[in-house]
Design an enzyme around this catalytic site. Structure first.
Site, short mmCIF file in Angstrom:
data_model
loop_
_atom_site.label_atom_id
_atom_site.label_comp_id
_atom_site.label_asym_id
_atom_site.label_seq_id
_atom_site.Cartn_x
_atom_site.Cartn_y
_atom_site.Cartn_z
N ASN A 112 0.81 -1.21 0.00
CA ASN A 112 0.00 0.00 0.00
C ASN A 112 0.85 1.28 0.00
O ASN A 112 0.43 2.30 -0.54
CB ASN A 112 -0.92 -0.02 1.23
CG ASN A 112 -1.59 1.31 1.48
OD1 ASN A 112 -2.56 1.67 0.82
ND2 ASN A 112 -1.07 2.06 2.46
N TYR A 183 12.87 15.05 -15.82
CA TYR A 183 11.93 14.56 -14.82
C TYR A 183 10.60 15.29 -14.89
O TYR A 183 10.54 16.52 -15.00
CB TYR A 183 12.52 14.71 -13.43
CG TYR A 183 11.63 14.22 -12.30
CD1 TYR A 183 11.44 12.86 -12.10
CD2 TYR A 183 11.00 15.12 -11.44
CE1 TYR A 183 10.64 12.39 -11.06
CE2 TYR A 183 10.21 14.66 -10.39
CZ TYR A 183 10.03 13.30 -10.21
OH TYR A 183 9.22 12.84 -9.18
#
Length: 325
Positions: A112, A183
């Site tokens: 998670n 990026y």
């Protein structure tokens, strides 16, 4: 049973309906800060008979807070903390060794934990931060504890992904964004969430015959500390471009994915993926709104060739090979 679940199903409702399948299970959940999806998942399965819940995270204080909050509601809950920094493969290996030393193996692993659309950073091992934290750390940890998991009956692995996988496939020729030179935080997050889906797919391809059930999912748009880098109003008011330069915020995308959910509604899909017996035959697939939903996932994210290619790349990056079929 899962036919009755949908957008507004809560984790409370799903776990109560599936309690007979939660009872007696040993479950490990990464990313368990109170107020987040992992902690909510732990809270509701503690109420419904999980034998032991291992809460994994970087901060002992944060894990202690979650444990204390859950015990206020379910005093009998068997809760264990596990310190693990997914952005540090040494920490991942240490945590996996600790888990493998438990007296009993894990039945259900819920990957998670994540970072979302963060500024550029590199992990302790030199990887772009989002692919390192969201995929490579979980990839290594999962594979290191998998042999023991496979000794249990129908173990499950659940990867919490995101609809943002629509932003980007795996950039196999440049997964590190040229060391940050080109990026883009959303494309990096999208790539890492596509990786979560492909990883679940390849796990199923490799180990379903040995009883493993593996799924990925989109929990919905939920306000948690995962969005600490996000200005939602700013992001939703201007074009958000996918890897091909297309505006991702089409009417279809917004209608299908952008409506807000409560924390409980968001965690319900994780509960279904982890415990619902009616999805056993659909291992490797993607869930949304507490249902298997093939329409909610990009084809590149369930492509078998991509899944195998990512597995090989991930092995190269973490420096370890695992059993193949």
């Amino acid at each position: 049973m899962s036919d009755s679940f949908g957008f507004h199903t809560t984790a409370e409702e799903a776990s109560a309906a599936l309690s007979v399948h939660i009872e007696g299970k040993i479950v490990l959940i990464t990313g368990c800060t109170w107020g987040g999806l992992g902690a909510e998942t732990a809270r509701v399965i503690a109420k419904n008979g999980a034998k032991r819940i291992i809460l994994a995270g970087r901060s002992k204080n944060s894990l202690n807070e979650t444990i204390e909050k859950i015990k206020e509601e379910t005093s009998s809950a068997n809760l264990v903390s596990l310190i693990m920094n997914l952005a540090d493969l040494k920490s991942v290996r240490q945590a996996a060794a600790e888990v493998n030393a438990y007296d009993e193996p894990i039945n259900v692993l819920i990957n998670n934990a994540a970072v979302m659309a963060s500024p550029y950073f590199i992990t302790d091992d030199g990887f772009e931060g989002q692919i390192g934290t969201n995929h490579l750390g979980p990839f290594l940890f999962t594979n290191l504890i998998l042999p023991r998991m496979l000794t249990t009956k129908e173990p499950r692995i659940v990867n919490v992904s995101s609809s943002v996988h629509h932003f980007a496939p795996i950039f196999f020729t440049d997964p590190q964004f040229s060391n940050g030179e080109n990026y883009n935080e959303w494309l990096a997050y999208g790539q890492s969430k596509t990786a979560n889906i492909l990883f679940a797919k390849e796990l199923s391809n490799r180990y379903n015959k040995e009883g493993l059930l593996s799924y990925s999912l989109h929990p919905g748009s939920v306000s948690t500390n995962l969005q600490r880098y996000i200005d939602r109003e700013k992001n939703m008011s201007k074009p958000m471009l996918d890897y091909e330069g297309n505006n991702i915020l089409t009417e279809y995308w917004v209608k299908k994915f952008a409506f807000r959910k409560t924390l409980g509604e968001g965690a319900s899909t994780t509960i279904v993926a982890a415990f619902d017996p009616f999805i056993k035959s659909q291992s490797g697939l993607f869930l949304h709104n507490a249902q298997i939903d093939s329409d909610a996932v990009k084809s590149y994210a369930l492509d078998n060739a991509n899944a195998k290619k990512l597995w090989v790349l991930s092995e190269e990056l973490v420096g370890e090979k695992f059993d193949s079929v």
